[in-house]
Design a protein around this motif. Structure first.
Motif, PDB file in Angstrom:
ATOM      1  N   ASP A  81       0.787  -1.216   0.108  1.00  0.00           N
ATOM      2  CA  ASP A  81       0.104   0.023  -0.020  1.00  0.00           C
ATOM      3  C   ASP A  81       0.728   1.165  -0.065  1.00  0.00           C
ATOM      4  O   ASP A  81       0.325   2.247  -0.125  1.00  0.00           O
ATOM      5  CB  ASP A  81      -0.912  -0.042   1.354  1.00  0.00           C
ATOM      6  N   ILE A  82       2.317   1.201   0.178  1.00  0.00           N
ATOM      7  CA  ILE A  82       3.097   2.188   0.015  1.00  0.00           C
ATOM      8  C   ILE A  82       3.411   2.832  -1.475  1.00  0.00           C
ATOM      9  O   ILE A  82       3.673   2.074  -2.177  1.00  0.00           O
ATOM     10  CB  ILE A  82       4.393   2.048   0.767  1.00  0.00           C
ATOM     11  N   ASP A  83       3.024   3.987  -1.774  1.00  0.00           N
ATOM     12  CA  ASP A  83       3.222   4.421  -2.834  1.00  0.00           C
ATOM     13  C   ASP A  83       2.374   3.879  -3.915  1.00  0.00           C
ATOM     14  O   ASP A  83       2.370   3.993  -5.119  1.00  0.00           O
ATOM     15  CB  ASP A  83       4.618   4.580  -3.537  1.00  0.00           C
ATOM     16  N   GLY A  84       1.047   3.372  -3.538  1.00  0.00           N
ATOM     17  CA  GLY A  84       0.012   2.681  -4.460  1.00  0.00           C
ATOM     18  C   GLY A  84      -0.900   2.189  -3.445  1.00  0.00           C
ATOM     19  O   GLY A  84      -0.745   2.062  -2.444  1.00  0.00           O
ATOM     20  N   GLY A  85      -1.942   1.376  -4.241  1.00  0.00           N
ATOM     21  CA  GLY A  85      -2.909   0.976  -3.825  1.00  0.00           C
ATOM     22  C   GLY A  85      -3.939   1.661  -2.756  1.00  0.00           C
ATOM     23  O   GLY A  85      -4.368   2.787  -3.216  1.00  0.00           O
ATOM     24  N   TRP A  86      -3.968   1.479  -1.439  1.00  0.00           N
ATOM     25  CA  TRP A  86      -4.778   2.032  -0.543  1.00  0.00           C
ATOM     26  C   TRP A  86      -4.212   3.602  -0.358  1.00  0.00           C
ATOM     27  O   TRP A  86      -5.051   4.454   0.101  1.00  0.00           O
ATOM     28  CB  TRP A  86      -4.953   1.424   0.737  1.00  0.00           C
ATOM     29  N   ALA A  87      -2.885   3.914  -0.735  1.00  0.00           N
ATOM     30  CA  ALA A  87      -2.315   5.033  -0.678  1.00  0.00           C
ATOM     31  C   ALA A  87      -3.190   6.145  -1.385  1.00  0.00           C
ATOM     32  O   ALA A  87      -3.341   7.339  -1.058  1.00  0.00           O
ATOM     33  CB  ALA A  87      -0.804   5.022  -0.844  1.00  0.00           C
ATOM     34  N   TRP A  88      -3.569   5.848  -2.436  1.00  0.00           N
ATOM     35  CA  TRP A  88      -4.390   6.750  -3.229  1.00  0.00           C
ATOM     36  C   TRP A  88      -5.704   7.137  -2.689  1.00  0.00           C
ATOM     37  O   TRP A  88      -6.368   8.294  -2.719  1.00  0.00           O
ATOM     38  CB  TRP A  88      -4.694   6.335  -4.691  1.00  0.00           C
ATOM     39  N   MET A  89      -6.374   6.174  -1.949  1.00  0.00           N
ATOM     40  CA  MET A  89      -7.690   6.582  -1.188  1.00  0.00           C
ATOM     41  C   MET A  89      -7.144   7.280  -0.019  1.00  0.00           C
ATOM     42  O   MET A  89      -7.946   8.354   0.297  1.00  0.00           O
ATOM     43  CB  MET A  89      -8.129   5.011  -0.520  1.00  0.00           C
ATOM     44  N   MET A  90      -5.902   7.330   0.439  1.00  0.00           N
ATOM     45  CA  MET A  90      -5.589   8.133   1.668  1.00  0.00           C
ATOM     46  C   MET A  90      -5.308   9.649   0.994  1.00  0.00           C
ATOM     47  O   MET A  90      -5.815  10.771   1.672  1.00  0.00           O
ATOM     48  CB  MET A  90      -4.277   7.986   2.078  1.00  0.00           C
ATOM     49  N   GLY A 102       1.662  11.105   4.504  1.00  0.00           N
ATOM     50  CA  GLY A 102       3.264  10.942   4.768  1.00  0.00           C
ATOM     51  C   GLY A 102       3.458   9.618   5.072  1.00  0.00           C
ATOM     52  O   GLY A 102       4.679   8.978   4.567  1.00  0.00           O
ATOM     53  N   ARG A 103       2.659   8.989   5.813  1.00  0.00           N
ATOM     54  CA  ARG A 103       2.969   7.488   5.984  1.00  0.00           C
ATOM     55  C   ARG A 103       2.793   6.495   4.909  1.00  0.00           C
ATOM     56  O   ARG A 103       3.480   5.717   4.749  1.00  0.00           O
ATOM     57  CB  ARG A 103       2.072   7.119   7.111  1.00  0.00           C
ATOM     58  N   TYR A 104       2.057   7.068   3.950  1.00  0.00           N
ATOM     59  CA  TYR A 104       1.808   5.910   2.906  1.00  0.00           C
ATOM     60  C   TYR A 104       2.531   6.438   1.485  1.00  0.00           C
ATOM     61  O   TYR A 104       2.419   5.759   0.599  1.00  0.00           O
ATOM     62  CB  TYR A 104       0.130   6.165   2.400  1.00  0.00           C
ATOM     63  N   PHE A 105       3.433   7.322   1.337  1.00  0.00           N
ATOM     64  CA  PHE A 105       4.168   7.805   0.431  1.00  0.00           C
ATOM     65  C   PHE A 105       5.574   7.862   0.741  1.00  0.00           C
ATOM     66  O   PHE A 105       5.954   8.436   2.078  1.00  0.00           O
ATOM     67  CB  PHE A 105       3.624   8.975  -0.175  1.00  0.00           C
ATOM     68  N   GLN A 106       6.568   7.416  -0.078  1.00  0.00           N
ATOM     69  CA  GLN A 106       7.984   7.771   0.085  1.00  0.00           C
ATOM     70  C   GLN A 106       8.636   8.316  -0.929  1.00  0.00           C
ATOM     71  O   GLN A 106       9.436   9.249  -0.761  1.00  0.00           O
ATOM     72  CB  GLN A 106       8.567   6.274   0.486  1.00  0.00           C
ATOM     73  N   LYS A 107       8.435   7.726  -2.292  1.00  0.00           N
ATOM     74  CA  LYS A 107       9.083   8.518  -3.377  1.00  0.00           C
ATOM     75  C   LYS A 107       8.605   9.686  -3.889  1.00  0.00           C
ATOM     76  O   LYS A 107       9.449  10.714  -3.917  1.00  0.00           O
ATOM     77  CB  LYS A 107       9.000   7.239  -4.697  1.00  0.00           C
ATOM     78  N   ARG A 108       7.251   9.740  -3.872  1.00  0.00           N
ATOM     79  CA  ARG A 108       6.939  11.116  -4.497  1.00  0.00           C
ATOM     80  C   ARG A 108       5.945  11.951  -3.261  1.00  0.00           C
ATOM     81  O   ARG A 108       4.953  12.132  -3.207  1.00  0.00           O
ATOM     82  CB  ARG A 108       5.914  10.888  -5.513  1.00  0.00           C
TER      83      ARG A 108
END
Length: 461
Positions: free
Chosen positions: A27-36, A102-108
């Motif tokens: 879910d990091i940088d994708g998946g449920w991260a977009w829902m966040m 911030g927790r769900y994304f690292q690259k962008r």
């Protein structure tokens, strides 16, 4: 030295120079991260958009109660200040909405924060139009009731937020890494494998105790029913003890972790900047509707409000500045400083404009440069690390709340004395410059230290 957001997510071996990337969480940088991002976007629409549209109600309150500008502005500033300082009401939804992205994304991460916080611009535009219509049709009292009903959708946004599920090492096939990516602060990265908290040390013992009780319960099935009930009571008490210990550990680490943040000189300077900066962004939203009426520009402003221009350009500013800050050759800190200087320049120019076209240009400049708010979580994380991001950003939001609480009444009080808003913007611009000076302290100190090192190295040679 503090870990940057690009260094988070590495598993350090015995050799500190050797880095091995863990398998990322799905879910990091994708998946449920977009829902966040979607959830945080609507949170910004409902909370910050509503706060920035209070200038419409400020005009209604001036006409209704016939009080001074300084006293009337306290209503708007209290609404925003209490939300950011105390964290009550909508403040309980705003901070998690920023931190979870911030927790769900690292690259962008900068771009993700920019996309989610564009809800402030959309919300300001939509809420301004909505409040104008509701005030004209139903009056400002009923308009506030309807606005409160719309804000109940924050419950839906909160339901979409969920923490990253930790990986289970024992269930992983051989040769695979756990799916969860641990977040390290600067202190934990330096300490390496030995930097384990007391809570992690105690947790296996507590889990073993619970498992022992479960095993004893299974063995006790052949015993009388009274013993089985006793084991269940003991298991429940043990589980409650584990939860109490974990809660106390979280409170202890959070409290003293927050206190330790103030040992970071750059973070303290950042807090002082937040104390002076936010009022310069809030004051135009609160007082621009009345400034337009004083300049006899109400007809043009009704067609397309100046606050809506700020809001729309603010959307593009957040996305563009976030994308630029994510470029490998660009420093987030430099983008942040340039945007701050541009906003101060716009605040100083605003009182000199007396036509709708010139005010629209300055408002567009204010909207674009204020897009640096999407970089604030990223800059904060670079200063303190991911582990302390929630506490650190909470302190920054509290400082912004103090600035938003005192800024608009201060501007209204100056108008009551001088009968002009010019000095209000000049003084707020000067205070903003004081805040920027705090940001420049650390770079100046670093430049002086580097020059001294070069001088000493040249002398030794």
């Amino acid at each position: 030295m503090y870990a940057s957001h690009e260094d988070i997510g590495y598993d350090l071996e015995d050799d500190p120079k050797a880095k091995k990337m863990l398998k990322p969480h799905p879910d990091i940088d994708g998946g449920w991260a977009w829902m966040m991002i979607l959830s945080s976007f609507f949170v910004h629409i409902l909370i910050m958009g509503s706060q920035m549209a209070l200038g419409v109600l400020n005009v209604e309150w001036l006409e209704e109660f016939h009080q001074s500008r300084g006293l009337t502005a306290w209503v708007s500033s209290l609404s925003m200040g209490i939300t950011l300082i105390v964290g009550l009401g909508s403040g309980m939804a705003y901070l998690p909405a920023v931190v979870m992205v911030g927790r769900y994304f690292q690259k962008r991460r900068a771009l993700a924060q920019g996309l989610s916080t564009t809800g402030t611009g959309f919300g300001t535009f939509l809420m301004t139009v909505l409040l104008k219509y509701l005030c004209a049709e139903y009056g400002w009292r009923n308009a506030m009731f309807i606005q409160g009903a719309v804000s109940l959708n924050l419950c839906v946004c909160g339901a979409l937020m969920r923490p990253l599920s930790p990986g289970k090492v024992e269930n992983c096939p051989r040769g695979e890494e756990p799916s969860a990516v641990p977040a390290y602060s600067a202190e934990s990265v330096k300490s390496g494998p030995l930097g384990v908290t007391e809570e992690q040390d105690r947790q296996p013992e507590n889990e073993e105790n619970v498992c022992d009780l479960q095993a004893q319960e299974c063995q006790g099935q052949t015993r009388p029913r009274k013993n089985v009930c006793a084991f269940r009571v003991l298991k429940t008490v043990s589980q409650l003890t584990v939860r109490v210990q974990k809660g106390f550990g979280d409170w202890y680490s959070g409290y003293f972790g927050t206190a330790s943040l103030f040992t970071n000189r750059m973070f303290v300077a950042f807090v002082f900047w937040a104390l002076f900066a936010y009022s310069s962004f809030v004051i135009p939203f609160i007082h621009l509707p009345e400034i337009v009426s004083l300049y006899n520009l109400s007809e043009q402003n009704d067609v397309f409000p100046l606050t809506s221009i700020i809001a729309i350009v603010h959307i593009f500013g957040k996305v563009i500045l976030g994308a630029v800050a994510d470029l490998p050759c660009i420093s987030v800190w430099n983008v942040f400083l340039i945007a701050n200087f541009t906003l101060v320049f716009s605040i100083f120019l605003l009182p000199l404009m007396h036509t709708y076209a010139s005010l629209a240009v300055i408002c567009a400049l204010i909207g674009f440069s204020s897009g640096y708010f999407s970089l604030m979580p990223v800059v904060t994380e670079d200063l303190v690390g991911t582990e302390h991001l929630a506490n650190a950003y909470g302190i920054i939001i509290c400082a912004n709340g103090i600035s938003a609480l005192l800024g608009p009444p201060f501007a209204g009080w100056i108008f009551d004395i001088t009968k002009k808003y010019d000095f209000s913007f000049y003084i707020c611009g000067l205070l903003y410059m004081v805040g920027i000076l705090f940001l420049l302290i650390q770079p100046c100190v670093q430049m002086i230290e580097q020059s001294r090192r070069k001088y000493t190295d040249g002398a030794h040679v």
